[in-house]
Design an enzyme around this catalytic site. Structure first.
Site, short mmCIF file in Angstrom:
data_model
loop_
_atom_site.label_atom_id
_atom_site.label_comp_id
_atom_site.label_asym_id
_atom_site.label_seq_id
_atom_site.Cartn_x
_atom_site.Cartn_y
_atom_site.Cartn_z
CB SER A 153 -52.61 1.46 28.80
OG SER A 153 -51.38 1.01 28.92
CB SER A 154 -49.22 0.93 32.93
OG SER A 154 -48.55 2.15 33.05
CG ASP A 212 -47.81 8.31 32.13
OD1 ASP A 212 -47.69 9.76 31.62
OD2 ASP A 212 -47.51 7.28 31.26
#
Length: 404
Positions: A153-154, A212
């Protein structure tokens, strides 16, 4: 400078295979998750830059004239000391402390919400100070991704912010302008977005791997091994159930536990890590085949790999009773599940074959919900960061944005 509203989205991620083994030099496969973070940027003339994060209740605004007077030379320090890093400065601890002063945060603040604001300020000041004057902007971010669940999410947040600010400041073009028929940036522009997003991730996480933000930028599937990130052939968008057991866990503690077990039982644990690596390699091979000619037998192989990897992860000591329960519920319905991420609770994924009956999917989701879990039906292998016209957004997303 951009004059119209800009809408951007970026996906979260799940680890398909390679959890924990990747820490010890093995391969991991990360895939984009079609649960997305959305950003709306609206130019203003009110002399303010505002950040609204309704998922977390954060709403901050700063006077642009005051920010303009700040001595932002501290943002150049790392670039001067390490010119090999190119023209994108990496945030240092000193810089983050100075950003806390700008944000009006206490020195000891370290919550995810505080760090998200600091990452925004870092990217805004670093990217936009090249302009003659800092722009007045109203920025709202809303996400389908739960925070702290190992779903990137970050990174999706940082990718959205970087893409929007670079576009607003005309460092990269808006793909939807000038009659272009795509909502994706060029490879060169995506590389710039990814590099800036990585700096945002550094503010939030300190020393992230870069996986990510890379998955969120490019989408699809990536292989990560010993710091090297390489894209895979895009597989068909596999359908999964993503289940959040809502059991909190410490990634740091779980990684340390595997390392301790490896030290204590090297002849047992080292082969487990090698076997997990082989599972990742085999999965990569099957996904490559499915990119051109998917057949039902390939789904059976993927299911076997999921089962084997889950047993290996349990043997490494990163399982949990909640994840066992998830596997029991889905196995009873002929489905195959494994943990994704650090384990010890957190999230799991369940593969859904294309011929699965709709009623069976709904019954499985209900059974998992009855266990107290959160459950989403979604795809993996989703597209990376994209810009949207208002008309192109899904109805439920557009309604959520309109309500912010």
């Amino acid at each position: 400078m951009l004059s119209e509203v800009l809408l951007v989205s970026a996906p979260g991620k799940v680890i398909l295979h390679g959890e924990h083994a990747v820490v010890h030099g093995k391969a991991a496969l990360a895939v984009a998750l079609n649960l997305r973070t959305f950003l709306r940027l609206q130019p203003r003339s009110n002399g303010k830059v505002s950040l609204n994060l309704p998922n977390t209740g954060i709403k901050q605004a700063w006077d642009v004239a005051r920010l303009q007077l700040l001595d932002t030379s501290f943002l150049d320090k790392y670039r001067e000391e390490k010119p090999e890093q190119g023209d994108i400065p990496a945030p240092t601890a000193e810089q983050v402390e100075k950003l806390k002063e700008v944000a009006g945060f206490p020195v000891d603040c370290a919550t995810t919400e505080h760090l998200a604001v600091l990452a925004f300020l870092y990217l805004y000041l670093s990217i936009c100070r090249k302009q003659r004057a800092l722009p007045s902007l109203d920025i709202t971010l809303w996400s389908e991704l739960p925070t702290g669940a190992g779903l990137g999410s970050s990174a999706a947040y940082s990718v959205c912010v970087a893409a929007a600010l670079l576009t607003a400041c005309e460092e990269i073009p808006n793909p939807l302008k000038d009659g272009h028929h795509t909502n994706r940036w060029t490879g060169e522009d995506l590389e710039l977005i990814n590099r800036w997003a990585f700096q945002g991730e550094r503010v939030i996480h300190g020393n992230p791997s870069g996986v990510d933000n890379a998955v969120s930028t490019w989408g699809g599937a990536l292989r990560y091994q010993q710091g090297k990130i390489s894209p895979l052939k895009r597989p068909p968008p596999l359908k999964i159930l993503l289940t959040n057991t809502k059991v909190p866990r410490s990634t740091k503690a779980l990684v340390a536990g595997v390392r301790s077990r490896l030290t204590k039982f090297p002849e047992i644990v080292a082969p487990l890590l090698t076997s997990i690596d082989a599972i990742s390699v085999e999965c990569e091979r099957v996904l490559g085949e499915m990119a051109t000619d998917p057949v039902p037998e390939q789904y059976l192989v993927l299911e076997e790999l999921i089962d084997m990897n889950q047993h290996h992860l349990n043997a490494l000591g990163v399982g949990h009773a909640s994840l066992d329960r998830l596997c029991q519920v889905t196995t009873a319905r002929g489905l195959h599940s494994k943990l994704t991420g650090a384990g010890g609770g957190g999230c799991g994924i369940t593969l859904l074959k294309p011929d699965l009956e709709r009623l069976e999917v709904e019954a499985t989701k209900q059974a998992l919900t009855d266990c107290g879990f959160d459950c989403w039906e979604t795809n993996i292998g989703a597209p990376g960061v994209s810009t949207h016209s208002a008309a192109s957004l899904d109805t439920h997303v557009q309604q959520a944005l309109d309500g912010l």
